[in-house]
Design a protein around this motif. Structure first.
Motif: not given
Length: 625
Positions: A495-500
């Motif tokens: 949920s913290l990824e900067l992609t997706g």
């Protein structure tokens, strides 16, 4: 800005009627999945083929010719322009509409001219100029505010804002259970723990709020477990529950000038005055701590309520409502209790007043509906809870419909899915519970760790605020990207990824666009000036601006369908298109000043739309990551 779906529907219906002398309304207007098919598409020819003796393609060709001769236009700076440059036909009978470059420029001008894209829509909906109440979050004092409450809060706040956008007056309310068996379990467990730990109430008062709430949470887990597993403890807790009704009523008389409607003291055979005094003290303290604790979370989540309702304030009303309707046959006596025979209506039979002559949750929810309407007369009322009590609410609403049919028609229960972690469904009864603040703080720590690794420079206070916002965005967006009824497995790392499709990805895109604007400085040409200039606009740019122009459409749809995921999906699409474009095209270093100005205006519009969309979802935005 012109609302194209409505204009198209009117124009298409008018042209079809002119051609065939038939009024037609049952057709769709959608966005094609492929850019080659334009910006809007309609199946009116296929629907109309059932009414006239022509093939869909023949009808589509005739409609396209007629629509070209009767174009939809818009006024700008005292001139008239066409919205669409082309009207084409595709098999098996679709009519497709392609935006003109003038319309693309107009969308930029209107988005830039809007202060924040959040003025209430001018499009009339069922909620326009109505009073709409949303009840959500509903945590229970003496228990932990858990991730299920985060889910209810996120959905309720987003729906409140989406319906406000439609021009409704929204009333936000919160119903909190400050009496009942869960309170008895908590206070029983609290007394046991304090005795074992040799702690007084004075000792607990000096603890931090978080520590006090943790102590209460563990006390509840102890009481709930012993209630289930030990008969003697269960009897003690049931007796304690009677005392709680007495002390809660006493608090209402003292603090709220309440006039009692029920003599709860008469339910206790031999009153233990020392126990009553002890319960009175612990009840007031625990209730106060809980309410203070909840408010810290509401502030962090960006929620404010117009009214708070408590079980203690509705219990007596619900009790009297049930009693008054025994004679009408709505409720019946059964084994010393009063029940609603739901099996008559294909529902469960449920107890509304138990054998101890105390109102149950069902009676309280029934009374709550009348009290809410008395305080805030509404046109629509939505109650948002977990879907595991859908059947429960069907019974309450059925009973309400027999007592007050009109109030029942105004009331809708929205059941959301469960929020789970990798360890499975949480349970506050076993103590294996993820507290809301615990989850927010753990995600915040992960964000701070990423900021340190990426060496992003903030002021100390700004860094803390930004980390809080990203943590809230991570959790809320994970909830709101799903259909309300779906279960959610929350994965903090993903949920913290900067992609997706994540909240931080939306925030990152906004921060990227804001950085481009900051570095580029002022635009050489305004949008008005660009209207008179000839320059090439790339297909990707047309696609981005076209999508930005659909903000109102998606925001209205998300509200009308009570589906925040419609808007979150739209925002994700905006981010995908802009980031793909950003990776391929120079914006601030473009040599041609006309093209550069256009691209910067478009980038500015991206930040406006993302900020507005995230606001409607109840998610904070950041300009730097």
């Amino acid at each position: 800005m012109y609302y194209l779906p409505e204009l198209l529907r009117q124009k298409i219906g008018e042209v079809f009627n002119n051609l065939y002398s038939i009024e037609i309304t049952d057709f769709s207007i959608e966005h094609p999945t492929h850019a080659n098919f334009g910006n809007y598409s309609t199946n009116v020819a296929m629907i109309g083929a059932k009414l006239v003796k022509e093939s869909p393609m023949e009808i589509a060709e005739k409609l396209a010719v007629k629509l070209k001769s009767l174009p939809i236009t818009f006024d700008y700076n005292s001139a008239v322009y066409n919205v669409f440059s082309e009207v084409t036909v595709a098999g098996p009978g679709f009519v497709n509409f392609h935006f003109s470059l003038d319309w693309i420029k107009y969308v930029l001008s209107q988005t830039l001219g809007a202060k924040n894209c959040l003025n209430a829509s001018s499009i009339s909906t069922v909620y326009s100029n109505k009073v709409v109440m949303f009840e959500y979050t509903d945590p229970n004092p003496f228990k932990v505010f858990h991730i299920g409450h985060l889910m209810s809060n996120s959905i309720g706040e987003a729906l409140s804002r989406l319906i406000e956008y439609q021009g409704a007056k929204v009333i936000r309310v919160n119903y909190q259970g400050d009496v009942g068996m869960h309170v008895a379990m908590s206070l029983w467990g609290l007394m046991k723990r304090m005795e074992e730990d040799k702690r007084s109430i004075a000792d607990l008062r000096i603890l931090s709020l978080a520590e006090r709430m943790s102590y209460l949470g563990k006390a509840y887990a102890l009481g709930a477990t012993r209630f289930k597993e030990d008969a003697d403890s269960s009897s003690e807790i049931k007796e304690l529950n009677k005392y709680i009704y007495v002390v809660s009523q006493k608090r209402m008389v003292m603090d709220d000038q309440w006039t009692p409607k029920i003599n709860f003291t008469s339910r206790i055979e031999d009153i233990d005055n020392k126990l009553m005094e002890k319960i009175d003290t612990l009840y007031k303290e625990g209730r106060s701590w809980s309410i203070e604790y909840f408010e810290t979370l509401y502030k962090k989540l960006g929620t404010r309520f117009d009214s708070y309702f408590f079980e203690s304030g509705v219990a007596e009303y619900g009790y009297q409502c049930v009693k008054d309707n025994i004679a009408t046959g709505i409720f019946e006596e059964s084994d010393g209790a009063i029940v609603f025979k739901g099996d008559k209506y294909g529902l469960h039979t449920r107890v509304f007043i138990n054998s101890q002559d105390l109102p149950t949750y069902e009676a309280k929810d029934l009374g709550l509906a009348f009290i809410k309407y008395d305080k805030h007369p509404y046109d629509f009322s939505f109650v948002i809870t977990a879907n595991e009590i859908n059947e429960y609410f069907k019974v309450v609403l059925k009973a309400m419909s027999l007592i007050n049919p009109e109030l029942s028609k105004k009331t809708t229960h929205l059941g959301h899915g469960m929020m789970k972690l990798t360890s499975g469904k949480m349970s506050s009864r076993t103590g294996k519970i993820i507290a809301g603040d615990e989850l927010l703080n753990s995600v915040k720590e992960a964000v701070l760790g990423q900021i340190k690794i990426q060496n992003v420079v903030f002021g100390e206070h700004a860094q803390d605020i930004t980390a809080d916002k990203i943590a809230v965005a991570s959790i809320k967006y994970s909830i709101l990207q799903k259909n309300i009824g779906d279960d959610i497995v929350y994965d903090p790392e993903k949920s913290l990824e900067l992609t997706g499709n994540t909240g931080p990805y939306i925030l990152y895109t906004n921060a990227r666009a804001a950085s481009v604007l900051e570095k580029a400085g002022a635009c050489r040409y305004s949008v008005d000036e660009l209207f008179g200039m000839g320059f090439e606009v790339r297909d990707e740019e047309k696609a981005i601006v076209s999508l930005l122009g659909e903000f109102e459409e998606y925001a209205l749809k998300a509200g009308s369908e009570l589906s925040p995921h419609v808007l979150s999906g739209y925002l994700y699409s905006v981010c995908q298109k802009f980031n793909s474009y950003y990776s391929e095209v120079s914006i601030s270093s473009e040599k041609d000043e006309c093209i550069k100005s256009f691209r910067l205006h478009m980038t500015n519009c991206v930040t406006k739309v993302l900020s507005a969309g995230m606001y409607l979802l109840g998610i904070p935005i950041v300009d730097k990551m």
